[in-house]
Design a protein around this motif. Sequence first.
Motif, short mmCIF file in Angstrom:
data_model
loop_
_atom_site.label_atom_id
_atom_site.label_comp_id
_atom_site.label_asym_id
_atom_site.label_seq_id
_atom_site.Cartn_x
_atom_site.Cartn_y
_atom_site.Cartn_z
N ASN A 1 -40.96 59.94 60.92
CA ASN A 1 -39.63 60.43 60.55
C ASN A 1 -38.82 59.38 59.79
OD1 ASN A 1 -40.01 62.95 61.74
ND2 ASN A 1 -39.31 62.23 63.73
N ARG A 2 -38.76 58.17 60.32
CA ARG A 2 -37.99 57.12 59.65
C ARG A 2 -38.65 56.66 58.35
NH1 ARG A 2 -37.05 53.17 64.66
NH2 ARG A 2 -38.96 54.22 65.32
N SER A 3 -39.98 56.66 58.31
CA SER A 3 -40.65 56.26 57.07
C SER A 3 -40.36 57.28 55.97
CB SER A 3 -42.15 56.07 57.28
OG SER A 3 -42.76 57.23 57.75
N TYR A 4 -40.24 58.55 56.33
CA TYR A 4 -39.89 59.57 55.35
C TYR A 4 -38.46 59.33 54.83
CZ TYR A 4 -39.08 64.07 53.14
OH TYR A 4 -38.77 65.06 52.23
N GLN A 5 -37.55 58.97 55.73
CA GLN A 5 -36.17 58.68 55.32
C GLN A 5 -36.14 57.47 54.39
OE1 GLN A 5 -33.52 58.35 58.72
NE2 GLN A 5 -34.52 60.08 59.72
N ALA A 6 -36.92 56.44 54.71
CA ALA A 6 -36.99 55.26 53.86
C ALA A 6 -37.58 55.62 52.50
CB ALA A 6 -37.82 54.16 54.53
N ALA A 7 -38.58 56.49 52.50
CA ALA A 7 -39.18 56.93 51.23
C ALA A 7 -38.14 57.65 50.37
CB ALA A 7 -40.38 57.84 51.50
N GLN A 8 -37.31 58.46 51.00
CA GLN A 8 -36.24 59.14 50.26
C GLN A 8 -35.28 58.13 49.63
OE1 GLN A 8 -34.93 61.76 53.48
NE2 GLN A 8 -35.60 63.52 52.26
N LYS A 9 -34.96 57.08 50.38
CA LYS A 9 -34.07 56.04 49.84
C LYS A 9 -34.71 55.34 48.64
CE LYS A 9 -31.38 54.96 53.95
NZ LYS A 9 -30.79 53.87 54.75
N LEU A 10 -36.02 55.10 48.73
CA LEU A 10 -36.72 54.46 47.61
C LEU A 10 -36.73 55.36 46.38
CD1 LEU A 10 -39.66 52.74 49.50
CD2 LEU A 10 -37.75 51.62 48.34
N LEU A 11 -36.95 56.65 46.59
CA LEU A 11 -36.92 57.59 45.46
C LEU A 11 -35.54 57.62 44.82
CD1 LEU A 11 -39.01 60.63 46.75
CD2 LEU A 11 -39.71 58.86 45.13
N ALA A 12 -34.50 57.61 45.65
CA ALA A 12 -33.13 57.63 45.14
C ALA A 12 -32.81 56.36 44.34
CB ALA A 12 -32.13 57.79 46.29
N SER A 13 -33.52 55.26 44.64
CA SER A 13 -33.25 54.01 43.93
C SER A 13 -34.12 53.84 42.68
CB SER A 13 -33.46 52.83 44.87
OG SER A 13 -34.83 52.62 45.10
N GLY A 14 -34.96 54.83 42.38
CA GLY A 14 -35.73 54.76 41.13
C GLY A 14 -37.23 54.76 41.27
N TYR A 15 -37.76 54.59 42.46
CA TYR A 15 -39.21 54.70 42.63
C TYR A 15 -39.62 56.13 42.30
CZ TYR A 15 -39.56 50.23 45.13
OH TYR A 15 -39.56 48.91 45.47
N THR A 16 -40.80 56.30 41.76
CA THR A 16 -41.24 57.65 41.41
C THR A 16 -42.23 58.23 42.40
OG1 THR A 16 -42.96 56.73 39.98
CG2 THR A 16 -40.87 57.36 38.94
N GLU A 17 -42.93 57.35 43.14
CA GLU A 17 -43.92 57.84 44.09
C GLU A 17 -43.99 56.88 45.27
OE1 GLU A 17 -48.58 59.25 44.14
OE2 GLU A 17 -47.59 58.84 42.23
N ILE A 18 -43.89 57.41 46.46
CA ILE A 18 -43.92 56.62 47.69
C ILE A 18 -44.91 57.27 48.65
CG2 ILE A 18 -42.56 55.79 49.66
CD1 ILE A 18 -41.73 54.56 46.99
N THR A 19 -45.60 56.44 49.40
CA THR A 19 -46.55 56.93 50.40
C THR A 19 -46.15 56.43 51.77
OG1 THR A 19 -48.31 56.88 48.74
CG2 THR A 19 -48.99 56.99 51.04
N HIS A 20 -46.29 57.31 52.77
CA HIS A 20 -46.05 56.87 54.15
C HIS A 20 -47.13 57.42 55.06
CE1 HIS A 20 -43.86 60.45 56.08
NE2 HIS A 20 -44.06 60.83 54.84
#
Length: 184
Positions: A77-96
């Motif tokens: 759950n928290r890794s998904y939230q962190a991934a969302q924060k990374l996407l919002a900051s400009g990352y295009t693809e995140i894996t958890h």
Amino acid sequence: MSQTVNKNQAINTIDPATLKQLIDSKTITLIDVREPVEYARERIVGAKLFPLSQFDPNELQQETTNKPLILYCQSSNRSYQAAQKLLASGYTEITHLEGGLNAWKQQGYATQINKNAPIPIMRQVQIVAGSLVFTGTILGAFISPWFLILSGFVGAGLMFAGISGTCMMANLLIKLPYNQINNQ
């Protein structure tokens, strides 16, 4: 498995077996987004700590190598939230890690454990909440029924935590001195 956020962004999940292969090949940077006390108690070997409560995508970018990032927490759950924060900051693809540390251990993979670290915060919440409910019930039965308000208040707090995903008692307990562990 991939979950698309919008056309140009995606949050991907990875299973424990694939993550184990990537860790063994040293081709990724593994990020633990749990709190320092959780990280100190048990973690996947080689993971770097970036707690969600203090998560700064810019700091993460400065601290990590050019290897792909994979995030994990206790249950994902928290890794998904962190991934969302990374996407919002400009990352295009995140894996958890799908299922988080729980899934990792369920597959039988090793973790680094420190038995001297404080007990997990949710166990602390259970101990404190249980003690308050028990005390309120005993005092309500033998001293004054007004003490039952304490049990009701704790029950309402637990219900709020379950509905909202935010546990105020955990937020308070994590600030206690014995739960203050420097990022390792």
